[in-house]
Design an enzyme around this catalytic site. Structure first.
Site, PDB file in Angstrom:
ATOM      1  N   ASP A  32     -23.041  53.080  18.320  1.00 17.96           N
ATOM      2  CA  ASP A  32     -21.713  53.660  18.135  1.00 17.96           C
ATOM      3  C   ASP A  32     -21.739  55.107  18.621  1.00 17.96           C
ATOM      4  O   ASP A  32     -22.108  56.022  17.879  1.00 17.96           O
ATOM      5  CB  ASP A  32     -21.310  53.604  16.665  1.00 17.96           C
ATOM      6  CG  ASP A  32     -19.856  53.999  16.449  1.00 17.96           C
ATOM      7  OD1 ASP A  32     -19.216  54.456  17.411  1.00 17.96           O
ATOM      8  OD2 ASP A  32     -19.358  53.846  15.315  1.00 17.96           O
ATOM      9  N   CYS A  59     -12.345  56.998  20.080  1.00 17.00           N
ATOM     10  CA  CYS A  59     -13.469  56.071  20.139  1.00 17.00           C
ATOM     11  C   CYS A  59     -13.485  55.266  21.429  1.00 17.00           C
ATOM     12  O   CYS A  59     -14.563  54.950  21.949  1.00 17.00           O
ATOM     13  CB  CYS A  59     -13.487  55.153  18.923  1.00 17.00           C
ATOM     14  SG  CYS A  59     -11.994  54.144  18.736  1.00 17.00           S
ATOM     15  N   HIS A  80     -11.405  50.492  15.719  1.00 20.11           N
ATOM     16  CA  HIS A  80     -12.570  51.197  16.260  1.00 20.11           C
ATOM     17  C   HIS A  80     -13.136  50.410  17.439  1.00 20.11           C
ATOM     18  O   HIS A  80     -12.858  49.215  17.595  1.00 20.11           O
ATOM     19  CB  HIS A  80     -13.624  51.358  15.169  1.00 20.11           C
ATOM     20  CG  HIS A  80     -14.688  52.362  15.478  1.00 20.11           C
ATOM     21  ND1 HIS A  80     -14.410  53.648  15.848  1.00 20.11           N
ATOM     22  CD2 HIS A  80     -16.048  52.257  15.484  1.00 20.11           C
ATOM     23  CE1 HIS A  80     -15.532  54.319  16.036  1.00 20.11           C
ATOM     24  NE2 HIS A  80     -16.556  53.475  15.832  1.00 20.11           N
TER      25      HIS A  80
END
Length: 651
Positions: free
Chosen positions: A467, A407, A451
């Site tokens: 995202d 991520c 994250h």
């Protein structure tokens, strides 16, 4: 009671070794090898001396070892203070004290030090297994202390364990009364040394390729959340943490100064919940994106990040309210937008060129965002915990060469692209998702849920969460990390799961641990006030609680005193006691009375000096009485022998 100058018997050495090894064993995980080896050598040496009935070393020799140990601890830890160095010194000194112990007084001192070492184990962990193990250690140490009060004739150690267990059980009511009613103070009763938090894991104030993918391998709990109503859908579970603005070409950092992000405009219904945050030694708190409330002793920054006034070094519980669909930052200041466009010169030229191409192709910022997400979604980008290493131009290598990342790779590359295309953007780190525990109806958020995502500023919309990881791996957001990781990449069992029965087992254990945290470790002044109000004690001041505590403690003490007196009265009718009293009465009539506080062994020893001719008969009667009265002997034959010897005894 025995003479404290009496030498230590070998069995007492064994009991002391058992106690000290039990209480010192948990520290093996934290001590360097040389301290473990030295302590083991000292214990073994004392065991050999006791078994071979050899004299203990000269005191000056022990002092030299102690001085060398202090120097070694200082060289190892660069200090002799703090948790790590202090515990290391205490363990070594226990071994040295055992080595030089000669008398029962030394042994008693060792048991007191053993009790103190029990406390030090809670400086590392305060979990249920630790508490249970420390209770077992306290039990054995107490039994050892009891054994030191006997002479050479004493009950077996299992009898001492029974007595010690009874004593600890009798202390439970008083312990509960003190725990529940003693006025609580905010935070711990003493300050923890700074080195107590050096091993705490969690999010950092910087993010570089690989920083979050290493954290993802930890199954440690970051925090737990109890919602007032239904738990939101998983794709709404973004837990906001550090917000990063500054980029040096490879690493993102939280800035020293945070600029205004505008006013939050409420949209949708607020969500209310309670967070129990594990200590992480940083100042930031976590809240569901976007926080609409500030907990006590905290403040919210201008980019909507919540900070505690002090580092979170103890477990912390706070109530929160969040907005799931907020609109904020529409009237953002030009200074803030310029800050969100800055990029270092000389890094990632291909990414900059690609961004210029996107800007020439689209005038609308939203269209650029959509095209980059479409590229991540449709081209060969892969989500993995083991991406290849990146060089100086990390974003260029990731976007146009490796295309394997976690991520932090996707959020970093996306944010750099947005800034290069003239779209203000920043990175938000935190946690996404969580595991629902049906046993307690709460959410567990682990370090593995760490994250990173991006916020872009769009005209007429303000700051919008994007995202990019969800475009590459939608399962990461919808199902969690275990569903997103490719086959062949391992995860801790707490994260990956090895079967439904194992999952239910660990969730039930987590429920017990959470209950322990809430009602034992987290028994705060607020919890105490709430509990006392349930019993009708409104506005309970410390004076009222102290008065109730003293009254309750007095009542408990009176009850156990009455039980002890009743047992003493019953003891007068005890046939063993009756037979021994007849023996003492015969001696009293001959002018050798037993002192009121004189024990049977000491009485027999005094008779031996006064009437050597009675030594054999008195010693036999005393030995039988001690075995029947205080030991494990319960046979009718032994009682009959005692009665017969008393009848035959003549002074």
């Amino acid at each position: 009671m025995t003479d404290q100058k009496q030498s230590i018997a070998f069995r007492h050495v064994l009991y002391l070794l058992l106690s000290l090894v039990m209480v010192a064993a948990p520290h093996v995980e934290y001590l360097p090898w040389w301290i473990i080896a030295l302590t083991a050598a000292l214990f073994t040496w004392r065991l050999h001396l006791g078994h071979s009935r050899l004299a203990v070393p000269n005191r000056w020799f022990v002092v030299l070892i102690a001085l060398g140990s202090v120097i070694g601890v200082f060289l190892t830890y660069r200090t002799i203070f703090g948790r790590e160095a202090g515990v290391a010194l205490l363990v070594i000194m226990l071994g040295l004290k055992l080595l030089e112990s000669r008398t029962l007084r030394d042994a008693m001192l060792l048991t007191f030090l053993g009790f103190f070492l029990v406390i030090t184990n809670f400086l590392y962990e305060q979990t249920i297994p630790t508490a249970l193990y420390m209770i077992a250690c306290t039990w054995v140490i107490t039994a050892t202390m009891l054994s030191l009060h006997y002479g050479h004739t004493e009950p077996p150690f299992r009898a001492q364990l029974r007595t010690a267990g009874l004593m600890l059980a009798q202390s439970v009511p008083l312990m509960l009364a003190i725990f529940l009613l003693f006025p609580r103070v905010p935070g711990p009763l003493w300050g923890m040394p700074q080195d107590a938090f050096t091993g705490v894991s969690g999010l950092s104030d910087s993010m570089a390729p690989g920083s979050l993918s290493s954290l993802i391998l930890s199954d440690a709990v970051a925090f737990r959340v109890k919602f007032e109503s239904t738990i939101p859908r998983r794709n709404n579970l973004y837990w906001r943490g550090p917000v990063m603005w500054d980029f040096d070409g490879r690493t993102w950092r939280v800035p020293r100064f945070v600029y205004s992000s505008g006013k939050v405009e409420f949209s949708g219904s607020p969500v209310n919940y309670e967070v129990t945050l594990e200590p992480h030694s940083k100042r930031w708190l976590f809240a569901l994106d976007l926080p609409a409330k500030v907990p006590p002793r905290a403040f919210i920054s201008t980019d909507n990040q919540i900070y505690s006034l002090r580092p979170v070094t103890v477990r912390m519980r706070y109530d929160m309210t969040s907005l799931l669909n907020p609109v904020f930052g529409k009237s953002e200041s030009p200074i803030t937008l310029r800050q969100a466009l800055q990029l270092p010169e000389g890094f990632n030229p291909r990414t900059r060129e690609f961004a210029r191409t996107l800007r020439a192709k689209h005038a609308d910022d939203g269209a650029i965002v959509d095209e980059v997400l479409s590229m991540f979604r449709n081209e060969k980008f892969y989500y993995t915990l083991t991406p290849p290493l990146l060089g100086e131009h990390a974003v260029d290598e990731f976007l146009f060469s490796t295309r394997n990342g976690f991520c932090e790779h996707y959020s970093s590359a996306f944010t750099v692209l947005m800034r290069a295309a003239g779209i203000p953007a920043r990175i938000v780190t935190g946690y996404q998702g969580g595991e629902i525990n049906d046993f307690g109806s709460y959410l567990i958020v682990r370090q593995s849920d760490a994250h990173a995502w991006t916020e872009v500023w769009l005209k007429d919309k303000g700051w919008v969460r994007v995202d990019p990881t969800s475009a590459v791996s939608p399962a990461r957001v919808s199902s969690g990390i275990s569903a997103a990781i490719p086959r062949g990449e391992s995860l801790p069992s707490m994260i990956g799961g090895d079967g439904e029965w194992l999952r239910q087992l660990r969730l039930s254990w987590d429920f017990m641990a959470n209950t322990w945290n809430q009602w034992v470790l987290g028994y705060t002044p607020e919890r105490q006030r709430w509990l006392l109000e349930g019993f009708g004690m409104d506005n309970a001041t410390w004076q009222k609680m102290a008065a109730v505590l003293f009254c309750l403690a007095g009542a408990i003490t009176a009850i156990f005193t009455a039980l002890a007196l009743r047992k003493l009265k019953d003891g007068i009718r005890d046939p063993v006691k009756i037979a021994y009293n007849k023996f003492c009465d015969k001696l009293r009539r001959k002018g050798f009375p037993r002192d009121p506080a004189e024990g049977p062994l000491h009485y027999a020893s005094r008779l031996e000096k006064l009437r050597p001719d009675l030594t054999s008969a008195a010693a036999a009667i005393t030995r039988l009485y001690v075995a029947l009265r205080y030991g494990a002997e319960t046979s009718a034959a032994a009682l009959e022998e005692l009665k017969q010897r008393v009848r035959q005894f003549s002074a």
